[in-house]
Motif scaffolding. Structure first.
Motif, PDB file in Angstrom:
ATOM      1  N   ARG A   1       0.757  -1.267   0.064  1.00 43.47           N
ATOM      2  CA  ARG A   1       0.056   0.113   0.001  1.00 43.47           C
ATOM      3  C   ARG A   1       0.674   1.211   0.093  1.00 43.47           C
ATOM      4  NH1 ARG A   1      -2.220  -3.780   3.145  1.00 43.47           N
ATOM      5  NH2 ARG A   1      -1.499  -2.527   5.439  1.00 43.47           N
ATOM      6  N   MET A   2       2.096   1.060   0.280  1.00 39.97           N
ATOM      7  CA  MET A   2       2.804   2.266   0.306  1.00 39.97           C
ATOM      8  C   MET A   2       3.134   2.651  -1.126  1.00 39.97           C
ATOM      9  SD  MET A   2       6.147   3.176  -0.494  1.00 39.97           S
ATOM     10  CE  MET A   2       7.044   1.419  -0.510  1.00 39.97           C
ATOM     11  N   GLN A   3       3.138   3.900  -1.381  1.00 40.54           N
ATOM     12  CA  GLN A   3       3.445   4.508  -2.786  1.00 40.54           C
ATOM     13  C   GLN A   3       4.931   4.958  -2.871  1.00 40.54           C
ATOM     14  OE1 GLN A   3       1.648   3.972  -5.726  1.00 40.54           O
ATOM     15  NE2 GLN A   3       0.413   2.546  -4.174  1.00 40.54           N
ATOM     16  N   VAL A   4       5.818   4.932  -3.443  1.00 46.05           N
ATOM     17  CA  VAL A   4       7.189   5.357  -3.294  1.00 46.05           C
ATOM     18  C   VAL A   4       7.139   6.785  -3.883  1.00 46.05           C
ATOM     19  CG1 VAL A   4       9.416   5.230  -4.628  1.00 46.05           C
ATOM     20  CG2 VAL A   4       8.462   3.118  -4.034  1.00 46.05           C
ATOM     21  N   LYS A   5       7.867   7.595  -2.801  1.00 45.91           N
ATOM     22  CA  LYS A   5       7.851   8.904  -3.214  1.00 45.91           C
ATOM     23  C   LYS A   5       6.488   9.628  -2.831  1.00 45.91           C
ATOM     24  CE  LYS A   5      11.787   8.912  -6.280  1.00 45.91           C
ATOM     25  NZ  LYS A   5      12.373   9.239  -7.526  1.00 45.91           N
ATOM     26  N   GLU A   6       5.784   8.928  -2.406  1.00 45.94           N
ATOM     27  CA  GLU A   6       4.436   9.686  -2.253  1.00 45.94           C
ATOM     28  C   GLU A   6       3.917   9.519  -0.714  1.00 45.94           C
ATOM     29  OE1 GLU A   6       1.287   8.782  -5.211  1.00 45.94           O
ATOM     30  OE2 GLU A   6       2.592   8.986  -6.709  1.00 45.94           O
ATOM     31  N   THR A   7       3.854   8.184  -0.373  1.00 45.65           N
ATOM     32  CA  THR A   7       3.025   7.926   1.127  1.00 45.65           C
ATOM     33  C   THR A   7       3.994   8.433   2.072  1.00 45.65           C
ATOM     34  OG1 THR A   7       2.118   5.823   0.168  1.00 45.65           O
ATOM     35  CG2 THR A   7       2.304   5.964   2.581  1.00 45.65           C
ATOM     36  N   GLU A   8       3.417   9.206   3.009  1.00 44.35           N
ATOM     37  CA  GLU A   8       4.111   9.690   4.243  1.00 44.35           C
ATOM     38  C   GLU A   8       3.871   8.689   5.216  1.00 44.35           C
ATOM     39  OE1 GLU A   8       2.473  13.538   5.170  1.00 44.35           O
ATOM     40  OE2 GLU A   8       3.957  14.596   4.029  1.00 44.35           O
ATOM     41  N   ILE A   9       5.084   8.394   5.742  1.00 44.29           N
ATOM     42  CA  ILE A   9       5.236   7.394   6.931  1.00 44.29           C
ATOM     43  C   ILE A   9       5.776   8.030   8.200  1.00 44.29           C
ATOM     44  CG2 ILE A   9       6.040   4.942   7.381  1.00 44.29           C
ATOM     45  CD1 ILE A   9       6.358   4.523   4.408  1.00 44.29           C
ATOM     46  N   PRO A  10       5.030   7.576   9.242  1.00 42.52           N
ATOM     47  CA  PRO A  10       5.678   8.189  10.509  1.00 42.52           C
ATOM     48  C   PRO A  10       6.750   7.183  11.228  1.00 42.52           C
ATOM     49  CG  PRO A  10       3.421   8.128  10.669  1.00 42.52           C
ATOM     50  CD  PRO A  10       3.582   7.263   9.471  1.00 42.52           C
ATOM     51  N   VAL A  11       7.874   7.893  11.124  1.00 39.49           N
ATOM     52  CA  VAL A  11       9.140   7.173  11.509  1.00 39.49           C
ATOM     53  C   VAL A  11      10.117   7.819  12.625  1.00 39.49           C
ATOM     54  CG1 VAL A  11       9.326   6.088   9.523  1.00 39.49           C
ATOM     55  CG2 VAL A  11      10.650   8.069   9.945  1.00 39.49           C
ATOM     56  N   TYR A  12      10.761   7.387  13.374  1.00 43.43           N
ATOM     57  CA  TYR A  12      11.760   7.782  14.227  1.00 43.43           C
ATOM     58  C   TYR A  12      13.046   6.640  14.593  1.00 43.43           C
ATOM     59  CZ  TYR A  12       9.992   4.135  17.654  1.00 43.43           C
ATOM     60  OH  TYR A  12       9.568   3.257  18.298  1.00 43.43           O
ATOM     61  N   ILE A  13      13.941   7.351  15.161  1.00 45.41           N
ATOM     62  CA  ILE A  13      14.987   6.375  15.551  1.00 45.41           C
ATOM     63  C   ILE A  13      14.955   5.638  16.935  1.00 45.41           C
ATOM     64  CG2 ILE A  13      17.655   6.423  15.426  1.00 45.41           C
ATOM     65  CD1 ILE A  13      16.474   6.672  12.753  1.00 45.41           C
ATOM     66  N   GLN A  14      15.107   4.564  17.150  1.00 49.22           N
ATOM     67  CA  GLN A  14      15.370   3.844  18.159  1.00 49.22           C
ATOM     68  C   GLN A  14      16.865   3.534  18.484  1.00 49.22           C
ATOM     69  OE1 GLN A  14      12.703   3.071  20.620  1.00 49.22           O
ATOM     70  NE2 GLN A  14      14.486   2.482  21.795  1.00 49.22           N
ATOM     71  N   ALA A  15      17.496   4.500  19.215  1.00 53.41           N
ATOM     72  CA  ALA A  15      18.830   4.111  19.398  1.00 53.41           C
ATOM     73  C   ALA A  15      19.338   2.921  20.203  1.00 53.41           C
ATOM     74  CB  ALA A  15      19.321   5.453  20.108  1.00 53.41           C
ATOM     75  N   THR A  16      20.546   2.471  19.906  1.00 54.86           N
ATOM     76  CA  THR A  16      20.776   1.398  21.026  1.00 54.86           C
ATOM     77  C   THR A  16      22.138   1.825  21.601  1.00 54.86           C
ATOM     78  OG1 THR A  16      21.925  -1.152  20.845  1.00 54.86           O
ATOM     79  CG2 THR A  16      22.532   0.366  19.167  1.00 54.86           C
ATOM     80  N   LYS A  17      22.291   1.407  22.879  1.00 49.95           N
ATOM     81  CA  LYS A  17      23.141   1.758  23.625  1.00 49.95           C
ATOM     82  C   LYS A  17      24.173   0.427  23.790  1.00 49.95           C
ATOM     83  CE  LYS A  17      20.827   4.567  27.075  1.00 49.95           C
ATOM     84  NZ  LYS A  17      20.107   4.630  28.325  1.00 49.95           N
ATOM     85  N   GLU A  18      23.877  -0.790  23.286  1.00 48.54           N
ATOM     86  CA  GLU A  18      24.834  -1.927  23.578  1.00 48.54           C
ATOM     87  C   GLU A  18      25.303  -2.376  22.166  1.00 48.54           C
ATOM     88  OE1 GLU A  18      25.514  -3.246  26.407  1.00 48.54           O
ATOM     89  OE2 GLU A  18      24.316  -1.915  27.536  1.00 48.54           O
TER      90      GLU A  18
END
Length: 380
Positions: A206-223
């Motif tokens: 269902r995602m359209q390349v260069k069109e669909t807005e997708i909420p994302v964030y970075i989950q940082a790792t410590k280890e």
């Protein structure tokens, strides 16, 4: 600049998508997320959190099966008032039923065999998990057609959609304002209905390349990080999509001119169709950035061969690397692969280090993992 995190994700678009498992019977895709002007920063070893949307067909099926219209106003925890159809699109989990929904169904059933059966399931965690693993709310209502819910009542039984985390397969030093991911698409069929993983299906179908807005964030790792000392050698074990962070590791080590050696173990079904990033590994080896590449393709011969078998075959050399201070990384399947690799590592220490089983376990589980932090895992 606005800070983006899990509570305030960045609306990214996918710049590029391509399959890296053609003609294999699997569907594994490479996605390039655009994070330009997001302020997001990441390092090799971090994960990308992705918020998906439910399948519109499943939303309509759920609304119709429960006798709703879709425009009912409902209250969703953490969101407030919202129309039911919108809530089912972006806020609530419906691709798999939860315990709370089963409890509500049981409360509406008359005394009898079906009620007793579901009550027994509720008292057995393993059996309930097995039952829910193959059913969504539509399936359960199909099995109990006389059960009726009000819209708000139904919504109150559902869990909020949680983001899915994917190991990042790119170094920011190489790819700048991009995040690369390596994702296996989940597809299956239950009760004569074709289904897919919530996030993997969303991205693939269902995602359209260069069109669909997708909420994302970075989950940082410590280890799960590279050694600060670039002269340290690293051994990386990443079969299947577990290869993702090691693509990032090697890109980073090359770009930062790290002098330590890199040894990669990779495995999947077939060399011809599931040797992910094969051409890239060849180029890394030509440039001397990847010193050793050991593969295990389980279905290319009668007797199945997995990464743990290859690790065992190289026990003497692996022990030499470890004794010289090498870091040992594992990424991928927690249920089988990681356990098998862990057991193999203990056996190598026992055999090559000439220790008894107890001492070998202590060396792996305590010395390497906890004290020296040279045995690092990202398993799921």
């Amino acid at each position: 600049m606005t800070k983006h995190d899990r509570k305030n994700p960045f609306l990214s678009k996918i710049k590029e998508e391509y399959c890296i498992s053609e003609n294999s019977g699997k569907e594994t895709n490479h996605y390039v997320f655009d994070i330009e002007r997001s302020g997001l920063r990441y390092k090799p070893g971090d994960s990308l959190g992705v918020f998906p949307e439910n399948d519109p067909e499943l939303i309509s099926l759920t609304i119709n099966k429960l006798g709703f219209y879709g425009n009912e106003d409902v209250e969703v925890k953490g969101v407030g008032k919202i129309e039911l159809r919108d809530a089912l699109k972006t806020e609530l989990t419906i691709h798999r039923a939860g315990r709370k929904f089963v409890v509500a169904v049981v409360g509406k059933l008359p005394e009898g065999d079906e009620k007793n059966k579901l009550n027994e399931l509720l008292e057995d965690r393993d059996k309930l998990e097995e039952y829910l693993n193959v059913r969504d709310c539509v399936d359960i209502i199909n099995e109990n057609p006389d059960v009726v819910f009000e819209a708000q009542e139904f919504v109150d039984t559902l869990q909020n959609i949680t983001p899915r985390l994917y190991s990042i397969s790119s170094s920011p030093k190489v790819h700048g304002d991009e995040v690369h991911t390596t994702i296996a698409v989940v597809r299956y069929e239950n009760f004569e209905r074709k289904r897919s993983g919530l996030t993997t299906g969303y991205l693939a179908d269902r995602m359209q390349v260069k069109e669909t807005e997708i909420p994302v964030y970075i989950q940082a790792t410590k280890e799960f990080i590279l050694p600060k000392d670039g002269s340290k050698d690293v051994i990386m074990v990443g079969p299947g999509t577990g290869i993702a962070p090691f693509r990032a590791f090697i890109e980073e080590r090359e770009r930062t001119h790290s002098t330590g050696k890199n040894w990669l173990f990779f495995g999947d079904w077939y060399e011809e169709s599931t040797f992910f990033y094969k051409d890239e590994w060849k180029e890394f080896m030509k440039r001397g950035s990847l010193n050793k590449l050991t593969t295990a393709f389980s279905r290319d011969q009668k007797k199945k061969v997995y990464v743990q078998h290859r690790i065992e075959q190289h026990s003497k050399e692996i022990w030499k690397w470890i004794k010289k201070g090498a870091y040992f990384y594992v990424c991928g399947d927690k249920e089988y692969m990681a356990k098998d690799v862990h057991e193999t590592l203990i056996k190598i220490v026992e055999k090559e280090g000439k220790m008894n089983r107890e001492k070998a376990e202590e060396y792996v589980n305590k010395t390497l993992m906890k004290e020296e932090k040279r045995y690092l895992r990202d398993v799921y």
